[in-house]
Design a protein around this motif. Sequence first.
Motif, PDB file in Angstrom:
ATOM      1  N   LEU A  65      -7.938  -2.777  28.972  1.00 54.17           N
ATOM      2  CA  LEU A  65      -9.107  -2.197  28.319  1.00 54.17           C
ATOM      3  C   LEU A  65     -10.038  -1.560  29.352  1.00 54.17           C
ATOM      4  O   LEU A  65     -10.552  -0.453  29.139  1.00 54.17           O
ATOM      5  CB  LEU A  65      -9.845  -3.280  27.535  1.00 54.17           C
ATOM      6  N   MET A  66     -10.228  -2.227  30.483  1.00 52.47           N
ATOM      7  CA  MET A  66     -11.085  -1.670  31.529  1.00 52.47           C
ATOM      8  C   MET A  66     -10.493  -0.381  32.092  1.00 52.47           C
ATOM      9  O   MET A  66     -11.221   0.591  32.352  1.00 52.47           O
ATOM     10  CB  MET A  66     -11.278  -2.697  32.648  1.00 52.47           C
ATOM     11  N   ILE A  67      -9.177  -0.355  32.264  1.00 53.50           N
ATOM     12  CA  ILE A  67      -8.517   0.866  32.746  1.00 53.50           C
ATOM     13  C   ILE A  67      -8.745   2.012  31.757  1.00 53.50           C
ATOM     14  O   ILE A  67      -9.035   3.137  32.149  1.00 53.50           O
ATOM     15  CB  ILE A  67      -7.013   0.617  32.963  1.00 53.50           C
ATOM     16  N   ARG A  68      -8.633   1.698  30.472  1.00 56.39           N
ATOM     17  CA  ARG A  68      -8.855   2.732  29.460  1.00 56.39           C
ATOM     18  C   ARG A  68     -10.309   3.222  29.496  1.00 56.39           C
ATOM     19  O   ARG A  68     -10.585   4.415  29.365  1.00 56.39           O
ATOM     20  CB  ARG A  68      -8.516   2.188  28.071  1.00 56.39           C
ATOM     21  N   MET A  69     -11.247   2.300  29.677  1.00 55.18           N
ATOM     22  CA  MET A  69     -12.666   2.676  29.772  1.00 55.18           C
ATOM     23  C   MET A  69     -12.915   3.626  30.936  1.00 55.18           C
ATOM     24  O   MET A  69     -13.577   4.658  30.803  1.00 55.18           O
ATOM     25  CB  MET A  69     -13.534   1.425  29.930  1.00 55.18           C
ATOM     26  N   LEU A  70     -12.362   3.267  32.086  1.00 55.78           N
ATOM     27  CA  LEU A  70     -12.592   4.081  33.275  1.00 55.78           C
ATOM     28  C   LEU A  70     -11.883   5.430  33.170  1.00 55.78           C
ATOM     29  O   LEU A  70     -12.382   6.439  33.676  1.00 55.78           O
ATOM     30  CB  LEU A  70     -12.115   3.330  34.521  1.00 55.78           C
ATOM     31  N   PHE A  71     -10.731   5.448  32.516  1.00 57.68           N
ATOM     32  CA  PHE A  71      -9.978   6.699  32.389  1.00 57.68           C
ATOM     33  C   PHE A  71     -10.692   7.679  31.461  1.00 57.68           C
ATOM     34  O   PHE A  71     -10.783   8.872  31.740  1.00 57.68           O
ATOM     35  CB  PHE A  71      -8.566   6.416  31.875  1.00 57.68           C
ATOM     36  N   THR A  72     -11.223   7.168  30.335  1.00 60.94           N
ATOM     37  CA  THR A  72     -11.878   8.039  29.363  1.00 60.94           C
ATOM     38  C   THR A  72     -13.353   8.262  29.680  1.00 60.94           C
ATOM     39  O   THR A  72     -13.947   9.256  29.263  1.00 60.94           O
ATOM     40  CB  THR A  72     -11.783   7.455  27.945  1.00 60.94           C
ATOM     41  N   GLY A  73     -13.951   7.298  30.412  1.00 58.74           N
ATOM     42  CA  GLY A  73     -15.385   7.383  30.674  1.00 58.74           C
ATOM     43  C   GLY A  73     -16.228   6.764  29.581  1.00 58.74           C
ATOM     44  O   GLY A  73     -17.447   6.689  29.701  1.00 58.74           O
ATOM     45  N   TYR A  74     -15.596   6.310  28.518  1.00 58.41           N
ATOM     46  CA  TYR A  74     -16.339   5.671  27.427  1.00 58.41           C
ATOM     47  C   TYR A  74     -16.292   4.160  27.616  1.00 58.41           C
ATOM     48  O   TYR A  74     -15.220   3.556  27.651  1.00 58.41           O
ATOM     49  CB  TYR A  74     -15.732   6.046  26.071  1.00 58.41           C
ATOM     50  N   LEU A  75     -17.468   3.530  27.717  1.00 57.61           N
ATOM     51  CA  LEU A  75     -17.525   2.102  28.008  1.00 57.61           C
ATOM     52  C   LEU A  75     -17.738   1.246  26.768  1.00 57.61           C
ATOM     53  O   LEU A  75     -17.335   0.084  26.754  1.00 57.61           O
ATOM     54  CB  LEU A  75     -18.654   1.811  29.008  1.00 57.61           C
ATOM     55  N   GLY A  76     -18.400   1.783  25.758  1.00 56.36           N
ATOM     56  CA  GLY A  76     -18.746   0.959  24.613  1.00 56.36           C
ATOM     57  C   GLY A  76     -19.987   0.130  24.894  1.00 56.36           C
ATOM     58  O   GLY A  76     -20.513   0.109  26.009  1.00 56.36           O
ATOM     59  N   GLU A  77     -20.451  -0.568  23.885  1.00 48.58           N
ATOM     60  CA  GLU A  77     -21.705  -1.314  24.003  1.00 48.58           C
ATOM     61  C   GLU A  77     -21.554  -2.636  24.742  1.00 48.58           C
ATOM     62  O   GLU A  77     -22.523  -3.153  25.289  1.00 48.58           O
ATOM     63  CB  GLU A  77     -22.284  -1.574  22.605  1.00 48.58           C
ATOM     64  N   ASN A  78     -20.357  -3.216  24.745  1.00 46.83           N
ATOM     65  CA  ASN A  78     -20.175  -4.559  25.316  1.00 46.83           C
ATOM     66  C   ASN A  78     -19.268  -4.552  26.546  1.00 46.83           C
ATOM     67  O   ASN A  78     -18.563  -5.522  26.813  1.00 46.83           O
ATOM     68  CB  ASN A  78     -19.605  -5.499  24.251  1.00 46.83           C
ATOM     69  N   HIS A  79     -19.299  -3.455  27.300  1.00 48.37           N
ATOM     70  CA  HIS A  79     -18.410  -3.371  28.460  1.00 48.37           C
ATOM     71  C   HIS A  79     -18.733  -4.429  29.509  1.00 48.37           C
ATOM     72  O   HIS A  79     -17.856  -4.863  30.263  1.00 48.37           O
ATOM     73  CB  HIS A  79     -18.487  -1.975  29.083  1.00 48.37           C
ATOM     74  N   GLU A  80     -19.993  -4.870  29.572  1.00 53.19           N
ATOM     75  CA  GLU A  80     -20.357  -5.874  30.575  1.00 53.19           C
ATOM     76  C   GLU A  80     -19.655  -7.209  30.327  1.00 53.19           C
ATOM     77  O   GLU A  80     -19.371  -7.948  31.267  1.00 53.19           O
ATOM     78  CB  GLU A  80     -21.865  -6.070  30.599  1.00 53.19           C
ATOM     79  N   LYS A  81     -19.351  -7.527  29.068  1.00 56.12           N
ATOM     80  CA  LYS A  81     -18.631  -8.767  28.773  1.00 56.12           C
ATOM     81  C   LYS A  81     -17.192  -8.686  29.255  1.00 56.12           C
ATOM     82  O   LYS A  81     -16.625  -9.695  29.699  1.00 56.12           O
ATOM     83  CB  LYS A  81     -18.696  -9.060  27.270  1.00 56.12           C
ATOM     84  N   ILE A  82     -16.615  -7.501  29.182  1.00 58.80           N
ATOM     85  CA  ILE A  82     -15.270  -7.313  29.736  1.00 58.80           C
ATOM     86  C   ILE A  82     -15.320  -7.457  31.257  1.00 58.80           C
ATOM     87  O   ILE A  82     -14.440  -8.072  31.873  1.00 58.80           O
ATOM     88  CB  ILE A  82     -14.705  -5.942  29.334  1.00 58.80           C
ATOM     89  N   PHE A  83     -16.351  -6.891  31.853  1.00 62.36           N
ATOM     90  CA  PHE A  83     -16.549  -7.021  33.298  1.00 62.36           C
ATOM     91  C   PHE A  83     -16.673  -8.489  33.696  1.00 62.36           C
ATOM     92  O   PHE A  83     -16.082  -8.943  34.684  1.00 62.36           O
ATOM     93  CB  PHE A  83     -17.795  -6.239  33.711  1.00 62.36           C
ATOM     94  N   GLN A  84     -17.417  -9.285  32.915  1.00 64.07           N
ATOM     95  CA  GLN A  84     -17.613 -10.697  33.240  1.00 64.07           C
ATOM     96  C   GLN A  84     -16.311 -11.483  33.121  1.00 64.07           C
ATOM     97  O   GLN A  84     -16.084 -12.441  33.872  1.00 64.07           O
ATOM     98  CB  GLN A  84     -18.690 -11.281  32.337  1.00 64.07           C
ATOM     99  N   ILE A  85     -15.451 -11.094  32.186  1.00 63.80           N
ATOM    100  CA  ILE A  85     -14.139 -11.744  32.077  1.00 63.80           C
ATOM    101  C   ILE A  85     -13.318 -11.482  33.330  1.00 63.80           C
ATOM    102  O   ILE A  85     -12.713 -12.392  33.906  1.00 63.80           O
ATOM    103  CB  ILE A  85     -13.400 -11.235  30.822  1.00 63.80           C
ATOM    104  N   LEU A  86     -13.305 -10.241  33.778  1.00 63.91           N
ATOM    105  CA  LEU A  86     -12.506  -9.874  34.941  1.00 63.91           C
ATOM    106  C   LEU A  86     -13.112 -10.402  36.238  1.00 63.91           C
ATOM    107  O   LEU A  86     -12.391 -10.637  37.212  1.00 63.91           O
ATOM    108  CB  LEU A  86     -12.377  -8.349  35.016  1.00 63.91           C
ATOM    109  N   ALA A  87     -14.430 -10.591  36.261  1.00 65.85           N
ATOM    110  CA  ALA A  87     -15.085 -11.067  37.487  1.00 65.85           C
ATOM    111  C   ALA A  87     -14.620 -12.464  37.880  1.00 65.85           C
ATOM    112  O   ALA A  87     -14.720 -12.852  39.051  1.00 65.85           O
ATOM    113  CB  ALA A  87     -16.600 -11.041  37.303  1.00 65.85           C
TER     114      ALA A  87
END
Length: 300
Positions: A65-87
Motif C-alpha cells: 500500500l505504501m509503494i502504491r501511495m508513493l508511486f501515485t502520489g496519493y496518500l489518503g487521509e490515514n497514511h500516517e497509520k500505515i507509516f506507523q505500522i511500517l515504523a
Amino acid sequence: MLPGNNLYGAEADVPSSAEENPVPGVTLSDGERLEKMAGSIDEMTDLVIAARERDLPVVPQAQQLMIRMLFTGYLGENHEKIFQILAKDPESEELILAYISVLCRSFMLHDYPLSGAVYHCLGDRIRQKRRLNDYCTAAFVRMHLCYREAQYDALAAQMFEAYLLHGNYFPFFSELSTADRRRYLLVGIRVVSCQDRPGMSYFVELSDGKREVCREVLPGLYTCPLRVIPGEVCEYSIVDLAGNVRVRESIREADAEESLEKTRYGMLGHLNVKRTDTKAQFAYAEQSDMVQALFQPIKE
C-alpha cells in the motif's frame, strides 16, 4: 495540505476501486480483498488498519500500500497509520525513508504539513547518523522550531548554525522567534526564493540596479537573503541567466517590534520614517561606533 492529499497531481488520477476490480458481479470478502490488494488506496488503507486493530499480520499489505501511495502520489487521509505500522518493522526501513523523503520535499517546497511522528523519525535517524537527503535534514530543523523537544535542541542548533556558516538561507527563517533572530543576526533578513529543476542559475535584481546571486540550498530550491529595514518597501525580481523573470514581487518590512526599538535595526526604522530627527541620527551613529569597537570580525 495539498488538494486531495495528493503529492504529485490531481486526485482524479487515482484509480478507483471499480477500475482495480473490473470483473462485474464478483464480490470479494475483506480477507480476499486484503490478500489481493483489490481496492482503492482509501479502501485498502481502511482494511489494513482494521486488520491491524485485530492483531492480524498486515506488514506485507502495508508495504504494498505504501509503494502504491508513493508511486501515485496519493496518500489518503490515514497514511500516517500505515507509516506507523511500517515504523515497527525493521525490514521496512528503506520504504520508510522513501516515505519521509517525499513528505519532507513537499513540506519544504509546498508547506505540506508533517506530523510529530515524522519529526521523531527524522530526529532519531539523524542522531543515529543515518544518511538522509538534504530535504529531510532541512525539514527536521524547520520542524524543530514548532515542536522544540529538548532531546533534539543541541542537534537542531548545530545543524542550523551549519546552514548559516555555509551561507545557506531558507524562507522558514522568518518563523524564528525574535530572540533567535537577534542571536543569529537575522533581524531584518527576508529570504526570497524560487523553484526550478536542479543545477540552474538565478539572480535577484533590486530596484536600485544591484544584483545578488541566488544559492541552490536544496535541489531545485534557490534562495537569496535580502536585508530590509522597518517600513521600507523592497522591490525585486528573480531572473535566470537569459534575463527571463521568474519572480517579481515587492516586500514591506513591518515596523520594528517593541523589543527591537533600541537596537540599530529599530533605530534605522525610526530614521526611515523621520529622516530629519537629528537626535535619533546621533544616537544611531553613537551605537554603531560602539558596536564597531566591541565586535571585531573573526579571522581564521
